[in-house]
Write an enzyme that holds these catalytic residues in place. Structure first.
Site, PDB file in Angstrom:
ATOM      1  N   ARG A  29      -8.650   2.331  10.134  1.00  0.00           N
ATOM      2  CA  ARG A  29      -7.954   3.532   9.665  1.00  0.00           C
ATOM      3  C   ARG A  29      -8.176   4.710  10.616  1.00  0.00           C
ATOM      4  O   ARG A  29      -8.239   5.864  10.173  1.00  0.00           O
ATOM      5  CB  ARG A  29      -8.392   3.933   8.245  1.00  0.00           C
ATOM      6  CG  ARG A  29      -7.939   2.984   7.167  1.00  0.00           C
ATOM      7  CD  ARG A  29      -8.110   3.609   5.785  1.00  0.00           C
ATOM      8  NE  ARG A  29      -8.067   2.582   4.760  1.00  0.00           N
ATOM      9  CZ  ARG A  29      -8.925   2.494   3.732  1.00  0.00           C
ATOM     10  NH1 ARG A  29      -9.892   3.382   3.594  1.00  0.00           N
ATOM     11  NH2 ARG A  29      -8.809   1.531   2.849  1.00  0.00           N
ATOM     12  N   ARG A  33      -5.882  10.162   7.342  1.00  0.00           N
ATOM     13  CA  ARG A  33      -5.878  11.482   6.712  1.00  0.00           C
ATOM     14  C   ARG A  33      -7.038  12.387   7.125  1.00  0.00           C
ATOM     15  O   ARG A  33      -7.010  13.582   6.858  1.00  0.00           O
ATOM     16  CB  ARG A  33      -5.881  11.311   5.186  1.00  0.00           C
ATOM     17  CG  ARG A  33      -4.548  10.844   4.638  1.00  0.00           C
ATOM     18  CD  ARG A  33      -4.595  10.629   3.152  1.00  0.00           C
ATOM     19  NE  ARG A  33      -5.334   9.435   2.791  1.00  0.00           N
ATOM     20  CZ  ARG A  33      -5.538   9.020   1.548  1.00  0.00           C
ATOM     21  NH1 ARG A  33      -5.074   9.746   0.538  1.00  0.00           N
ATOM     22  NH2 ARG A  33      -6.211   7.916   1.306  1.00  0.00           N
ATOM     23  N   ARG A  42       2.517  13.415   8.703  1.00  0.00           N
ATOM     24  CA  ARG A  42       2.905  12.805   7.422  1.00  0.00           C
ATOM     25  C   ARG A  42       3.776  13.778   6.611  1.00  0.00           C
ATOM     26  O   ARG A  42       4.760  13.365   5.988  1.00  0.00           O
ATOM     27  CB  ARG A  42       1.658  12.413   6.630  1.00  0.00           C
ATOM     28  CG  ARG A  42       1.971  11.850   5.254  1.00  0.00           C
ATOM     29  CD  ARG A  42       0.773  11.227   4.605  1.00  0.00           C
ATOM     30  NE  ARG A  42       1.006  10.979   3.189  1.00  0.00           N
ATOM     31  CZ  ARG A  42       0.217  10.249   2.422  1.00  0.00           C
ATOM     32  NH1 ARG A  42      -0.860   9.684   2.936  1.00  0.00           N
ATOM     33  NH2 ARG A  42       0.472  10.064   1.159  1.00  0.00           N
ATOM     34  N   ASP A  79       1.217  -0.399   7.020  1.00  0.00           N
ATOM     35  CA  ASP A  79       0.533  -0.650   5.752  1.00  0.00           C
ATOM     36  C   ASP A  79       0.530  -2.145   5.498  1.00  0.00           C
ATOM     37  O   ASP A  79       1.453  -2.845   5.921  1.00  0.00           O
ATOM     38  CB  ASP A  79       1.251   0.078   4.612  1.00  0.00           C
ATOM     39  CG  ASP A  79       0.427   0.052   3.326  1.00  0.00           C
ATOM     40  OD1 ASP A  79       0.688  -0.816   2.476  1.00  0.00           O
ATOM     41  OD2 ASP A  79      -0.486   0.874   3.187  1.00  0.00           O
ATOM     42  N   TYR A 156      -1.810  -7.554  -5.093  1.00  0.00           N
ATOM     43  CA  TYR A 156      -0.910  -6.421  -5.344  1.00  0.00           C
ATOM     44  C   TYR A 156       0.420  -6.898  -5.930  1.00  0.00           C
ATOM     45  O   TYR A 156       1.002  -6.253  -6.804  1.00  0.00           O
ATOM     46  CB  TYR A 156      -0.646  -5.657  -4.053  1.00  0.00           C
ATOM     47  CG  TYR A 156      -1.827  -4.858  -3.562  1.00  0.00           C
ATOM     48  CD1 TYR A 156      -2.096  -3.594  -4.082  1.00  0.00           C
ATOM     49  CD2 TYR A 156      -2.673  -5.357  -2.576  1.00  0.00           C
ATOM     50  CE1 TYR A 156      -3.177  -2.842  -3.634  1.00  0.00           C
ATOM     51  CE2 TYR A 156      -3.760  -4.616  -2.116  1.00  0.00           C
ATOM     52  CZ  TYR A 156      -4.010  -3.365  -2.649  1.00  0.00           C
ATOM     53  OH  TYR A 156      -5.084  -2.634  -2.208  1.00  0.00           O
TER      54      TYR A 156
END
Length: 356
Positions: A29, A33, A42, A79, A156
């Site tokens: 990652r 963020r 973003r 992703d 998921y």
């Protein structure tokens, strides 16, 4: 063996257990963020999913950490849920709740509709981003492509989002294993096609993230996760344009199964922070390279403590070839970027020292 066009090939050499001048480092990652420039991009994109699906902006955020830190690899910004999204399960993101699917797999009729997406069609934005990133990198460092593991994607797809107890997919595992195997078979072929498309587009190494493999029992892990990752290792292109394409498998919580993961034929095994890297090296380091495995929370400590932990981990691995330094999982979004710079620089410093 050298790697054509690369100015820095430490990462690829380490994956193939070749000698390097220092320990290569990249961070899971690393485009994320915790970087203010990522947050700005973003916002410009409109949403996380829009950012993933815009090749130019995905390229931009992939390159952002390389401008700040002396990293030895770039990883495609994307992703893990791009595949189930392309399977038409209706991926969306709820604020504060993470990813959700409008049409989770709960019935045999749902499962019968599953198909392998064509990367040239519904996943073209990913391969376009890979091609663009390779062009923009201009040989600075290698580019890593990736996918979620079939089991992790299935959690998921069946739960309809994240889960604390996985009762729907584990209920299927024990109550209707044929149905779960059907999901995993289709998803495995989708992952193979997807990773091969990334390699064709320019990815120089690939990684499979088995984020939720550690929630399984040993027997269930072997049957429902590792078995399918082994198929991926066997079927993904391991050479492209005359260059070796290394593959790394990472099961979070998989320390008890290291020997079995290494036996798949992968080039490297990713480690989380719950196993000591010297023990892992003793168990499987003669067969594969190791990636890891600093606890991400160390980055909240002072620079001196961060350096100390980096040195300890490098010393535990020793001066042997085959170590790619990384965190044991993704960097947290509230980490100070300056602390990551301390870590990256320390890894290179201590990596050189141990090789003298």
């Amino acid at each position: 063996m050298g790697f054509a066009e690369l100015k820095n090939d430490r990462y690829l050499k380490a994956l193939l257990k070749q000698e390097t001048d220092t320990t290569p480092v990249w961070i899971m990652r690393q485009a994320g963020r915790y970087l203010p420039e990522y947050r700005e991009t973003r916002q410009q994109a409109g949403s996380f999913l829009d950012l993933c699906k815009n090749p130019e902006l995905a390229c931009e955020v992939t390159l952002q950490p390389l401008r700040r830190f002396d990293l030895d690899a770039a990883i495609l910004f994307s992703d893990i849920l791009t595949i189930p999204d392309a399977m038409d399960l209706g991926l969306y993101f709820s604020t504060g709740e993470g990813p959700k699917f409008e049409r989770p797999l709960r019935t045999h009729a749902d499962i019968d509709k599953l198909f392998v997406p064509d990367p040239a069609d519904s996943l073209r934005y990913v391969t376009d981003a890979v091609t663009l990133i390779r062009q923009e990198l201009d040989g600075l460092v290698p580019l890593i492509g990736f996918s979620g593991s079939p089991w992790t994607l299935a959690t998921y797809m069946i739960e309809g989002g994240g889960s604390k107890d996985y009762h729907n997919c584990k209920g299927m595992l024990y109550g209707d294993p044929k149905a779960l195997h059907r999901i995993l078979e289709v998803t495995t072929q989708a992952v193979v096609v997807y990773l091969n498309a990334q390699i064709e587009a320019g990815a120089q190494s690939v990684m499979v993230f088995d984020t939720w493999g550690g929630v399984l029992s040993p027997e269930a892990y072997a049957e429902f996760s590792l078995r399918y990752m082994q198929q991926i290792v066997q079927q993904v292109s391991r050479e492209h344009d005359g260059e070796t394409i290394p593959i790394t498998l990472f099961t979070k919580g998989g320390g008890q199964w290291l020997e079995k993961i290494a036996a798949t034929g992968c080039n490297a095994v990713g480690l989380d922070w719950t196993i000591s890297i010297d023990e892992a090296r003793q168990r499987i380091g003669n067969e594969v390279a190791l990636q890891g495995n600093l606890d991400p929370n160390v980055l909240y400590a002072s620079p001196d403590i961060i350096r100390q932990h980096a040195k300890t981990l490098i010393d535990k691995f020793g001066p042997h070839p085959g170590h790619v330094f990384n965190l044991g999982h993704g960097i947290h979004q509230t980490v100070n970027p300056d602390h990551l710079k301390v870590l990256v620089d320390a890894v290179h410093e201590f990596g050189r020292e141990i090789r003298r």
